[in-house]
Design a protein around this motif. Structure first.
Motif, short mmCIF file in Angstrom:
data_model
loop_
_atom_site.label_atom_id
_atom_site.label_comp_id
_atom_site.label_asym_id
_atom_site.label_seq_id
_atom_site.Cartn_x
_atom_site.Cartn_y
_atom_site.Cartn_z
N ASP A 75 0.80 -1.23 0.00
CA ASP A 75 0.00 0.00 0.00
C ASP A 75 0.83 1.28 0.00
OD1 ASP A 75 -2.35 -1.48 0.14
OD2 ASP A 75 -2.32 -1.50 2.33
N TYR A 76 2.15 1.16 0.18
CA TYR A 76 2.97 2.35 0.36
C TYR A 76 2.92 3.26 -0.86
CZ TYR A 76 6.73 5.60 1.01
OH TYR A 76 7.44 6.77 1.11
N ILE A 77 2.80 4.55 -0.59
CA ILE A 77 2.80 5.59 -1.61
C ILE A 77 3.70 6.71 -1.07
CG2 ILE A 77 1.39 7.29 -2.83
CD1 ILE A 77 -1.01 5.42 -2.19
N PRO A 78 4.61 7.24 -1.89
CA PRO A 78 5.43 8.36 -1.40
C PRO A 78 4.56 9.52 -0.92
CG PRO A 78 6.24 7.56 -3.51
CD PRO A 78 4.92 6.89 -3.26
N THR A 79 4.87 10.03 0.24
CA THR A 79 4.08 11.10 0.85
C THR A 79 4.95 11.82 1.88
OG1 THR A 79 1.94 11.54 1.88
CG2 THR A 79 3.09 9.62 2.64
N ASP A 80 4.51 12.98 2.37
CA ASP A 80 5.26 13.69 3.40
C ASP A 80 5.09 13.04 4.77
OD1 ASP A 80 6.37 15.90 1.87
OD2 ASP A 80 4.31 16.60 1.68
N PHE A 81 3.87 12.63 5.06
CA PHE A 81 3.56 12.01 6.35
C PHE A 81 2.63 10.83 6.13
CE2 PHE A 81 4.30 16.51 7.18
CZ PHE A 81 5.26 16.46 8.17
N ASN A 82 2.81 9.79 6.93
CA ASN A 82 1.93 8.62 6.89
C ASN A 82 1.25 8.48 8.24
OD1 ASN A 82 2.64 7.64 4.26
ND2 ASN A 82 4.59 7.04 5.13
N LEU A 83 -0.05 8.51 8.24
CA LEU A 83 -0.84 8.26 9.44
C LEU A 83 -1.27 6.80 9.35
CD1 LEU A 83 -2.32 9.19 11.98
CD2 LEU A 83 -4.20 9.91 10.50
N ILE A 84 -0.81 6.00 10.30
CA ILE A 84 -1.08 4.57 10.26
C ILE A 84 -1.98 4.21 11.42
CG2 ILE A 84 -0.03 2.29 10.16
CD1 ILE A 84 2.61 3.90 9.39
N ILE A 85 -3.11 3.61 11.10
CA ILE A 85 -4.08 3.24 12.12
C ILE A 85 -4.25 1.72 12.14
CG2 ILE A 85 -5.29 5.45 12.02
CD1 ILE A 85 -7.44 4.05 10.31
N PRO A 86 -4.55 1.16 13.30
CA PRO A 86 -4.77 -0.29 13.36
C PRO A 86 -6.07 -0.66 12.64
CG PRO A 86 -5.11 0.70 15.53
CD PRO A 86 -4.64 1.79 14.62
N THR A 87 -6.09 -1.83 12.03
CA THR A 87 -7.27 -2.26 11.29
C THR A 87 -8.49 -2.41 12.19
OG1 THR A 87 -6.54 -4.55 11.49
CG2 THR A 87 -6.04 -3.42 9.43
N ASP A 88 -8.27 -2.64 13.48
CA ASP A 88 -9.41 -2.82 14.39
C ASP A 88 -9.85 -1.51 15.06
OD1 ASP A 88 -7.24 -2.52 16.07
OD2 ASP A 88 -7.69 -4.28 17.30
N MET A 89 -9.33 -0.40 14.59
CA MET A 89 -9.74 0.89 15.15
C MET A 89 -11.22 1.15 14.86
SD MET A 89 -8.00 4.52 14.31
CE MET A 89 -8.83 6.05 14.60
#
Length: 96
Positions: A75-89
């Motif tokens: 899923d990675y895409i070049p970006t300035d910041f990555n907000l990563i959330i758990p799938t069970d959020m």
């Protein structure tokens, strides 16, 4: 081919609206779907063409099953910041 042209027209229109709405000394935040700024293209690209010195950041949101909350490689895409959330959020809708 029509989809790509329609998408480009929509991105250019949104970029124009953003540039017209911005005010000196104020922060402007625009939320959009991934495709509209993916890999610094779309809206981002159109704005940078008009104002190359403008400070902007692209933030992408990813879901991850990894307990260390790493961006899944597929899923990675070049970006300035990555907000990563758990799938069970907790979500207000189901992501498909």
């Amino acid at each position: 081919m029509n989809f790509i042209s329609a998408q480009a027209t929509k991105d250019a229109t949104m970029a124009e609206s953003i540039l017209k709405s911005m005010q000196t000394g104020k922060t402007f935040i625009h939320y959009n779907g991934n495709y509209h700024s993916k890999e610094f293209g779309g809206i981002y690209w159109y704005i940078k063409q008009q104002n190359p010195n403008l400070k902007m950041a692209v933030i992408s949101v990813f879901e991850s099953e990894d307990p260390e909350l790493k961006v899944p490689a597929k899923d990675y895409i070049p970006t300035d910041f990555n907000l990563i959330i758990p799938t069970d959020m907790t979500k207000t809708f189901k992501i498909q």
